[in-house]
Design a protein around this motif. Structure first.
Motif, mmCIF file in Angstrom:
data_model
loop_
_atom_site.group_PDB
_atom_site.id
_atom_site.type_symbol
_atom_site.label_atom_id
_atom_site.label_comp_id
_atom_site.label_asym_id
_atom_site.label_seq_id
_atom_site.Cartn_x
_atom_site.Cartn_y
_atom_site.Cartn_z
ATOM 1 N N THR A 266 0.832 -1.197 0.000
ATOM 2 C CA THR A 266 0.000 0.000 0.000
ATOM 3 C C THR A 266 0.870 1.252 0.000
ATOM 4 N N ARG A 267 0.285 2.331 -0.417
ATOM 5 C CA ARG A 267 1.012 3.593 -0.440
ATOM 6 C C ARG A 267 0.032 4.737 -0.211
ATOM 7 N N ARG A 268 0.594 5.868 0.136
ATOM 8 C CA ARG A 268 -0.202 7.085 0.296
ATOM 9 C C ARG A 268 0.265 8.112 -0.716
ATOM 10 N N VAL A 269 -0.688 8.851 -1.261
ATOM 11 C CA VAL A 269 -0.354 9.944 -2.163
ATOM 12 C C VAL A 269 -1.076 11.188 -1.661
ATOM 13 N N THR A 270 -0.668 12.333 -2.164
ATOM 14 C CA THR A 270 -1.290 13.601 -1.784
ATOM 15 C C THR A 270 -2.030 14.171 -2.983
ATOM 16 N N LEU A 271 -3.308 14.501 -2.767
ATOM 17 C CA LEU A 271 -4.149 15.037 -3.834
ATOM 18 C C LEU A 271 -4.875 16.268 -3.334
ATOM 19 N N THR A 272 -5.551 16.941 -4.255
ATOM 20 C CA THR A 272 -6.344 18.117 -3.913
ATOM 21 C C THR A 272 -7.800 17.711 -3.696
ATOM 22 N N LEU A 273 -8.376 18.158 -2.585
ATOM 23 C CA LEU A 273 -9.758 17.817 -2.264
ATOM 24 C C LEU A 273 -10.705 18.614 -3.155
ATOM 25 N N ALA A 274 -11.693 17.921 -3.739
ATOM 26 C CA ALA A 274 -12.599 18.564 -4.698
ATOM 27 C C ALA A 274 -13.669 19.405 -4.009
ATOM 28 N N ARG A 275 -14.118 19.009 -2.829
ATOM 29 C CA ARG A 275 -15.173 19.757 -2.131
ATOM 30 C C ARG A 275 -14.980 19.658 -0.623
ATOM 31 N N ASP A 276 -15.681 20.505 0.094
ATOM 32 C CA ASP A 276 -15.553 20.547 1.549
ATOM 33 C C ASP A 276 -15.931 19.190 2.163
ATOM 34 N N THR B 266 -11.639 12.341 -9.499
ATOM 35 C CA THR B 266 -12.453 13.012 -10.503
ATOM 36 C C THR B 266 -11.686 13.131 -11.813
ATOM 37 N N ALA B 267 -12.393 13.539 -12.862
ATOM 38 C CA ALA B 267 -11.752 13.716 -14.169
ATOM 39 C C ALA B 267 -10.706 14.817 -14.130
ATOM 40 N N GLU B 268 -10.813 15.706 -13.156
ATOM 41 C CA GLU B 268 -9.846 16.809 -13.024
ATOM 42 C C GLU B 268 -8.644 16.421 -12.183
ATOM 43 N N GLY B 269 -8.620 15.185 -11.689
ATOM 44 C CA GLY B 269 -7.486 14.734 -10.886
ATOM 45 C C GLY B 269 -7.580 15.126 -9.428
ATOM 46 N N THR B 270 -8.774 15.510 -8.981
ATOM 47 C CA THR B 270 -8.972 15.828 -7.570
ATOM 48 C C THR B 270 -9.653 14.645 -6.883
ATOM 49 N N LEU B 271 -9.835 14.767 -5.590
ATOM 50 C CA LEU B 271 -10.380 13.675 -4.783
ATOM 51 C C LEU B 271 -11.731 14.089 -4.214
ATOM 52 N N GLU B 272 -12.710 13.188 -4.348
ATOM 53 C CA GLU B 272 -14.070 13.509 -3.927
ATOM 54 C C GLU B 272 -14.666 12.341 -3.138
ATOM 55 N N PRO B 273 -15.093 12.560 -1.887
ATOM 56 C CA PRO B 273 -15.759 11.487 -1.146
ATOM 57 C C PRO B 273 -17.026 11.037 -1.871
ATOM 58 N N VAL B 274 -17.317 9.738 -1.784
ATOM 59 C CA VAL B 274 -18.523 9.198 -2.407
ATOM 60 C C VAL B 274 -19.619 9.083 -1.356
ATOM 61 N N SER B 275 -20.839 8.886 -1.824
ATOM 62 C CA SER B 275 -21.958 8.683 -0.911
ATOM 63 C C SER B 275 -21.721 7.406 -0.115
#
Length: 406
Positions: free
Chosen positions: A325-335, A352-361
């Protein structure tokens, strides 16, 4: 309940000197590369070939001598991919070469077919651009060059690279043996047995499937009812046939949770039984001899997360391999916010398609279907109650969702 980092340190410290039987004693096995996925390579592996093994054309075109630039050339013949090249270039001559075909000795470049016209044994060049369009011998890999270091894990790309370098067999550790136990009177293996109070045995196939995904040998899957002697018998049986035993359920402190007592009766040392994570708080780590035991929570998302966090780490320590496993750093898409911040939290999230990270439902650790929409987990540290869109955040990819570029 202990912090996540402390729990990880306990695993590292406990297993620092533990190796699978035969590890480090030359007792591995030699396997065809194609059958060794997921295994740990015991010795450095070097290439048997130069790559490319000869100067080859990067595209369909006309090979000419270095520095021989003119408007027209006499065509000597054609070389297809897979053929040997027996033509000898002289000034004013050209050889038609297909993509991947060897170019004649002394060739300095290949003129693309799109930039030339062939007629009556002549090649008329519309435009010279100077691009060589030749892949030189050994420009990618030299014969004898290291391809894999000792203790590397053989994944799909590692396997393909070894084959491309002419390596057909490799010395690897024996497969890590994993036994899976699903505890609980409520779980059944057939929908025909579903009745009030009963649920399907999800964690058994989930954990066994994860083990196989990472190249481990699953030696057995058991169902253990909520009964002290049955739980002990299942654990003892699993320890006899496995290096790593993974149980799910029965690890809390309820009236029908018997795993901790069974571990003591089996002679194992329990190193921790509560970790400050969400999900995954009632996670147990125990060891005895060269075997280790992980008791994971009964909810499937918890079991899935803790397998990646702890089981894979333990196997890496026991085999000397790199962590899976590994960890990477990304930009959060929303609060993102949560009501309580007392535990390290793993939040199912997608790229996301923009390369950001978004929590799912996501409704909680029983919501297994949410993971089909996730690529991994947003990592929310202990003490952090809110994150803002644009924040740089930690992410643990697990490949839960099928990714496609298109």
């Amino acid at each position: 309940m202990i912090p996540l980092e402390e729990a990880l340190e306990i695993v590292d410290r406990t297993l620092a000197q533990v190796r699978l039987p035969g590890e480090g004693k030359g007792e591995g096995e030699t396997l065809p590369v194609r059958q060794a996925l997921g295994r740990t390579v015991l010795a450095e592996v070097t290439s048997r070939l130069d790559l490319p093994p000869f100067d080859k054309s990067a595209m369909d075109g006309y090979a000419v001598l270095e520095g021989d630039e003119r408007d027209e050339y006499a065509l000597l013949g054609t070389v297809a991919a897979g053929d040997a090249c027996d033509f000898r270039l002289v000034p004013g001559s050209a050889v038609k070469v297909m993509t991947g075909a060897p170019v004649p000795e002394g060739a300095g470049r290949v003129i693309m077919v799109e930039k030339a016209q062939e007629r009556d044994g002549k090649v008329r060049v519309h435009r010279h651009d100077g691009a060589p369009n030749i892949c030189r011998k050994a420009e990618d890999v030299h014969r004898g060059e290291r391809i894999l270091s000792a203790l590397s894990t053989l994944g799909i790309l590692e396997m393909a690279n070894l084959v491309s370098c002419g390596v057909m067999e490799v010395r690897v550790n024996r497969a890590v043996r994993v036994a899976v136990i699903s505890t609980g009177d409520e779980i059944v293996d057939s929908p025909d047995r579903i009745a009030p109070g009963k649920i399907m045995n999800v964690n058994g196939p989930l954990l066994a499937g994860l083990a196989r995904k990472f190249g481990f040998e699953v030696t057995g899957e058991q169902l253990a009812p909520d009964e002290p002697d049955a739980t002990l018998s299942a654990i003892r049986s699993a320890l006899e046939q496995a290096d790593v035993v993974i149980a799910s359920g029965g690890v809390s402190v309820g009236e029908y949770d018997f795993v901790l007592d069974a571990l003591a009766r089996a002679g194992l040392t329990v190193h921790f039984s509560r970790v400050a994570t969400k999900p995954g708080k009632p996670t147990v780590f125990a060891s005895g001899g060269s075997s280790v035991f992980f008791g994971l929570p009964g909810n499937p998302v918890s079991a899935y997360v803790m397998f990646h966090v702890f089981v894979l780490r333990a196997v890496a320590r026991m085999t000397g391999a790199d962590l899976f496993t590994r960890r990477v750093t990304l930009t959060l898409a929303r609060d993102f916010s949560r009501r309580k911040a007392g535990r390290f939290e793993f939040v199912p999230s997608r790229l996301t398609a923009e390369g950001t990270l978004e929590p799912v439902s996501y409704h909680g650790s029983a919501h297994l279907s949410a993971l089909m929409n996730a690529d991994g987990f947003l990592l929310v540290p202990d003490g952090v109650k809110a994150l803002k869109a644009g924040d740089r955040v930690g992410f643990m990819p697990t490949g839960g969702r099928g990714l496609s570029a298109w």
